[in-house]
Design a protein around this motif. Structure first.
Motif, short mmCIF file in Angstrom:
data_model
loop_
_atom_site.label_atom_id
_atom_site.label_comp_id
_atom_site.label_asym_id
_atom_site.label_seq_id
_atom_site.Cartn_x
_atom_site.Cartn_y
_atom_site.Cartn_z
N GLY A 196 0.90 -1.14 -0.41
CA GLY A 196 0.27 0.10 0.11
C GLY A 196 1.00 1.05 0.06
N ILE A 197 -0.06 2.91 0.25
CA ILE A 197 1.06 3.78 -0.06
C ILE A 197 1.06 3.77 1.47
CG2 ILE A 197 0.61 6.56 -0.29
CD1 ILE A 197 0.21 3.96 -3.03
N LYS A 198 2.54 4.77 1.15
CA LYS A 198 3.05 5.31 3.01
C LYS A 198 2.37 5.99 3.25
CE LYS A 198 8.19 4.42 2.54
NZ LYS A 198 8.78 4.82 1.79
N GLY A 199 2.29 6.15 4.46
CA GLY A 199 1.65 7.62 5.32
C GLY A 199 0.64 7.56 5.13
N ASP A 200 -0.56 5.88 4.87
CA ASP A 200 -1.84 6.23 4.88
C ASP A 200 -2.67 7.54 3.18
OD1 ASP A 200 -2.68 4.11 6.07
OD2 ASP A 200 -2.44 5.15 7.80
N LYS A 201 -1.62 8.12 2.75
CA LYS A 201 -1.85 8.55 2.03
C LYS A 201 -2.88 8.13 1.02
CE LYS A 201 1.06 12.35 2.27
NZ LYS A 201 2.25 12.84 2.42
N LYS A 202 -3.74 8.74 -0.09
CA LYS A 202 -3.89 7.99 -0.71
C LYS A 202 -3.31 7.57 -2.12
CE LYS A 202 -8.49 9.43 -2.59
NZ LYS A 202 -8.90 11.07 -2.89
N PHE A 203 -4.04 7.24 -2.86
CA PHE A 203 -2.84 6.76 -4.64
C PHE A 203 -3.42 7.56 -5.35
CE2 PHE A 203 -3.38 4.03 -8.56
CZ PHE A 203 -1.90 4.11 -8.82
N LYS A 204 -2.46 8.06 -6.19
CA LYS A 204 -2.42 9.17 -7.14
C LYS A 204 -2.93 7.89 -8.88
CE LYS A 204 -2.80 13.61 -8.29
NZ LYS A 204 -2.22 15.25 -8.14
N ALA A 205 -1.81 8.03 -8.94
CA ALA A 205 -1.30 6.90 -10.62
C ALA A 205 0.14 6.33 -9.66
CB ALA A 205 -0.80 8.04 -11.23
N SER A 242 10.41 -1.64 -19.58
CA SER A 242 11.30 -2.17 -19.08
C SER A 242 11.03 -2.67 -18.05
CB SER A 242 12.10 -1.62 -18.98
OG SER A 242 12.53 -0.33 -18.12
N GLY A 243 9.94 -1.75 -17.47
CA GLY A 243 9.21 -2.18 -15.63
C GLY A 243 10.08 -1.71 -15.10
N GLY A 244 9.65 -0.33 -14.91
CA GLY A 244 9.80 0.93 -13.87
C GLY A 244 7.69 1.44 -13.63
N MET A 245 8.19 1.44 -12.07
CA MET A 245 6.55 1.61 -11.79
C MET A 245 7.08 2.14 -10.51
SD MET A 245 3.68 -0.98 -10.63
CE MET A 245 3.03 -1.96 -12.01
N ILE A 246 6.75 3.56 -10.71
CA ILE A 246 6.94 4.22 -10.00
C ILE A 246 5.01 4.92 -9.53
CG2 ILE A 246 7.83 6.70 -9.87
CD1 ILE A 246 9.53 7.31 -11.87
N VAL A 247 5.36 5.24 -8.21
CA VAL A 247 4.26 4.63 -7.62
C VAL A 247 3.30 6.58 -6.55
CG1 VAL A 247 2.33 4.17 -5.60
CG2 VAL A 247 3.70 2.91 -6.75
N LEU A 248 2.51 6.59 -7.66
CA LEU A 248 2.44 8.58 -6.83
C LEU A 248 1.39 8.71 -6.03
CD1 LEU A 248 2.78 8.94 -11.01
CD2 LEU A 248 4.70 9.69 -8.63
N ASP A 249 1.35 9.34 -5.13
CA ASP A 249 0.48 9.99 -4.19
C ASP A 249 -0.45 10.94 -4.35
OD1 ASP A 249 2.12 11.78 -2.51
OD2 ASP A 249 2.24 10.25 -1.09
N GLU A 250 -1.01 11.09 -3.47
CA GLU A 250 -2.44 12.90 -4.20
C GLU A 250 -1.32 13.24 -3.70
OE1 GLU A 250 -4.93 13.27 -0.25
OE2 GLU A 250 -3.20 10.71 0.90
N ASP A 251 -0.14 13.53 -2.97
CA ASP A 251 0.17 15.51 -2.89
C ASP A 251 1.61 15.69 -4.40
OD1 ASP A 251 0.08 15.37 -0.16
OD2 ASP A 251 1.71 14.59 0.50
N GLN A 252 1.86 14.06 -4.93
CA GLN A 252 2.23 14.50 -6.76
C GLN A 252 1.71 15.52 -7.37
OE1 GLN A 252 5.76 13.58 -7.73
NE2 GLN A 252 5.10 14.67 -9.44
#
Lengths: 567, 152
Positions: A406-415, A449-459
């Motif tokens: 899951g997302i760090k610090g209980d933040k909301k997933f954005k993309a 190639s396989g990079g997956m960068i998870v972004l939270d609501e602050d991005q």
């Protein structure tokens, strides 16, 4: 030292001898202690941990402790780590180690046989073990369990058997049929069917019979470190895959192109190559057959565009690494003008297991057109950062929430951003999208190639697009105008918007430029460069509009959003 | 510094075919940290290439600098993951500690600062490389300590 192996029995002998001497299996009271020394481990202090471990072993001269090192175990964010394996093969991995933990672990775990649960280790059933539970380890099957500097370790887990089998099969057409039937597709990003590429190369005529096999290890996508990890922790699997490819297409020379930013990968690979020559897997008359195959390691000199295959070939030729138009494709006219097979590190690494276990074994997992597994470098705003290998078809949600915790610090997933500067992002509503070349493409991203960068609501998504455009603009080789000047203009507009100076019509201008660059650029870098912008406009157009309407910079817009949330 | 016949020796060892060019340039950088005009000219002579051709190859690659750099080269990753996770604080720390911004060399010639694109350490961002050694999970304070290790 020359071993000149030529039969399965000899491989089995090495395996038996090595396991007997260097594994604890079946010897009650015996432990194997492995310190994980990937780049991620070393950078986090694993060298110091290794020193402490060796001191502790020295203190106990009972011969019951086997020491080893390995590459990364995948859970990169928890480095430094060490694993203790007992005589039953049960593993306990201690993580986030400090030097003082080592003595404590030795006296508790090794002297008294008690797992130190207070250190929250990774053991079967523990919360952290979930990181591994949903993964399928195929390409990464050797992670953490072999010493990449010891070829005997690779052989002990069935290494080089596929090569022996390939020589026994003998018929190149049969080898290619196995790869084609497996459904393996290029893991470097574009997903071209590997068997088809091999077939093209085999059929291509070369006036003096010379053909080449090239391994593309010029991994440069932001957010990607899969290839680094494979090169560092299981180099022989790549060599073996390349040699088999050489047999299949009729090539006697291979090159591995590794980027200069990966010194440990180059060191590991060089050592592996030396050992594999000593054992007669590489060189003249491999495994006693009539086949020759040489491999050379080529160190890049720092240019992202060299990941593009035609640019990479020029770079090996000692020239400026600038792409050229295709066709002719490298399969017909590649390195030094000869037919050349170029595959990515992960693609080659898949090959030995397919040959050994069969096409049906490989394609029993996956979707209709995407078979096998894919490795992702999971980073960003996710709890469990690291390298994950998942079956094709798994929903993105499972990667982020089940494996990633899951997302760090209980933040909301954005993309989730996939495929780096050539890719795009998947928003919340697409979390259940299955990982599959076509599905991901339809959604406006690419497998990449396989990079997956998870972004939270602050991005801020406009800022994300600006980052990628900045990167591309910097790495454009400058040869063709749309890429050189077009990406510059796009960057200027994006920068303006993120600074709160956007104007009405900017979004449309970006879209127009994007289409033009896609259509008219010379190579893959330019053709895909606008993707991160188009994809963020597609799913987050309102964020662009808000910047333009409010004339606020990212920072101030973010503050405003936070205030609103509190109210 | 290496003797003036290095290039000849290097060519003897590595060859003077076109495909050996980048390797020879890399070797020179390994010993001398950058490619001086003299060296580029020598290489051009040994390879029988126009100096402009050799210069063109050198300037294409970011690991083949043609300007002198400091004793230690700090490369800070400027790409997205490191950017999100606090690259700016790293650059600020270096500015406060050594008074240099990207592209500059400290007055004592000990450090050069460069920003580079993704170095594949996204798992523990933000990151930088000093010479060949990666440093990860950086903070403003950590950078101060690391730099101290390089200037006793």
């Amino acid at each position: 030292m020359n071993h000149n192996i030529s039969s399965l029995k000899e491989l089995d002998d090495i395996k038996t001898k090595n396991i007997e001497a260097n594994r604890p299996y079946g010897k009650k009271g015996c432990y194997m202690v492995t310190v994980h020394l990937g780049t991620c481990g070393i950078a986090s202090g694993a060298d110091e941990i290794q020193r402490s471990v060796l001191q502790e072993i020295d203190k106990r001269e009972n011969g019951n402790i086997i020491f080893s090192t390995s590459g990364c175990v995948g859970f990169c964010a928890l480095e430094p780590m060490m694993t203790i394996e007992d005589y039953k093969g049960e593993k306990t991995t201690y993580h986030s180690l400090k030097q003082e933990d080592v003595a404590r672990i030795f006296s508790g775990h090794i002297d008294n046989g008690k797992i130190l649960y207070e250190l929250n280790p990774i053991v079967k059933g523990s919360k952290l073990a979930e990181f591994y539970d949903f993964q399928v380890s195929r390409v990464l099957h050797n992670r953490g369990r072999i010493d990449p500097f010891k070829i005997e370790d690779y052989i002990s887990f069935d290494g080089y058997r596929a090569l022996l089998k390939s020589i026994e099969i003998g018929d190149p057409g049969e080898l290619i049929r196995i790869i084609s039937d497996s459904g393996l597709r290029g893991r470097g990003g574009a997903g071209f069917p590997t068997g088809k590429k091999w077939e093209f190369c085999r059929r291509a005529s070369s006036d003096n019979g010379i053909k080449y096999v090239v391994c593309n290890g010029d991994e440069g996508d932001p957010g990607a470190f899969m290839d680094r990890n494979l090169l560092e922790s299981d180099p022989h699997s790549i060599l073996e895959g390349m040699i088999i490819a050489g047999l299949a297409i009729g090539a006697t020379k291979g090159y591995i192109y590794v980027r200069a930013e990966y010194p440990l990968a180059i060191k590991t690979l060089s050592n592996a190559l030396k050992q594999s020559m000593e054992y007669g897997f590489v060189g003249r008359n491999i495994l006693g057959s009539r086949h020759d195959f040489d491999i050379e390691i080529y160190q890049g000199a720092g240019a992202f565009v060299c990941g593009e295959e035609t640019a990479l070939l020029k770079s090996i030729e000692g020239k400026r690494g600038m792409p050229r138009p295709k066709p002719p494709f490298p399969a017909n006219e590649g390195l030094f003008g000869k037919p050349t097979l170029i595959n990515n590190v992960e693609t080659f690494s898949n090959v030995p297991q397919i040959i050994l276990n069969g096409a049906e074994w490989f394609n029993e997992i996956g979707t209709k057109d995407s078979k096998g597994t894919k490795i992702f470098a999971l980073t960003g705003a996710v709890n469990n950062v690291g390298l994950v290998e998942v079956p094709m078809g798994i929903p993105v949600r499972d990667i982020i929430y089940k494996i990633g915790g899951g997302i760090k610090g209980d933040k909301k997933f954005k993309a989730a951003q996939l495929g780096g500067p050539s890719g795009g992002c998947l928003p919340d509503q697409l979390l259940d999208l299955p990982i599959d070349y076509e599905e991901v493409k339809k959604a406006g991203a690419i497998m990449g190639s396989g990079g997956m960068i998870v972004l939270d609501e602050d991005q801020c998504m406009v800022d994300l697009a600006r980052y990628f455009m900045d990167f591309i603009q910097d790495e454009s080789c400058g040869q063709c105008t749309p890429c050189r000047i077009g990406t510059r203009r796009m960057l200027e507009i994006l920068t303006r918007i993120t600074e709160g100076k956007g104007e009405e019509g900017d979004i449309e201008k970006l879209e127009e430029l994007a289409e033009m660059i896609k259509e008219t650029s010379l190579c893959g870098l330019g053709k895909t460069a606008p993707n991160p912008v188009l994809s963020t406009i597609r799913y987050f157009r309102d964020e662009y509009q808000e910047h333009i309407d409010t004339k606020l910079s990212c920072k101030r817009l973010h503050k405003k959003a936070k205030r609103k949330k509190v109210e | 510094m290496v003797e003036s016949n290095t290039v000849k020796d290097l060519v003897k060892k590595k060859g003077n075919k076109r495909e050996d060019l980048v390797t020879v340039l890399q070797e020179i950088v390994k010993h001398e940290k950058f490619l001086s005009e003299d060296r580029l000219l020598e290489v051009a002579r040994e390879f029988d290439l126009a100096p402009a051709e050799v210069y063109g190859v050198a300037t294409f690659y970011s690991f083949l600098p043609v300007k002198p750099l400091g004793e230690n080269i700090i490369k800070v990753c400027q790409t997205i993951v490191c950017g999100i996770k606090g690259k700016d604080a790293i650059l600020k720390a270096i500015k406060d500690k050594l008074n240099i911004v990207p592209g500059q060399t400290s007055e004592d010639g000990k450090f050069s600062l460069l920003t580079v694109n993704c170095i594949g350490q996204c798992d523990n961002a933000p990151a930088m490389i000093i010479n060949d050694k990666p440093y990860v999970n950086l903070t403003y304070e950590k950078v101060f300590k690391i730099i101290d290790e390089y200037q006793p």
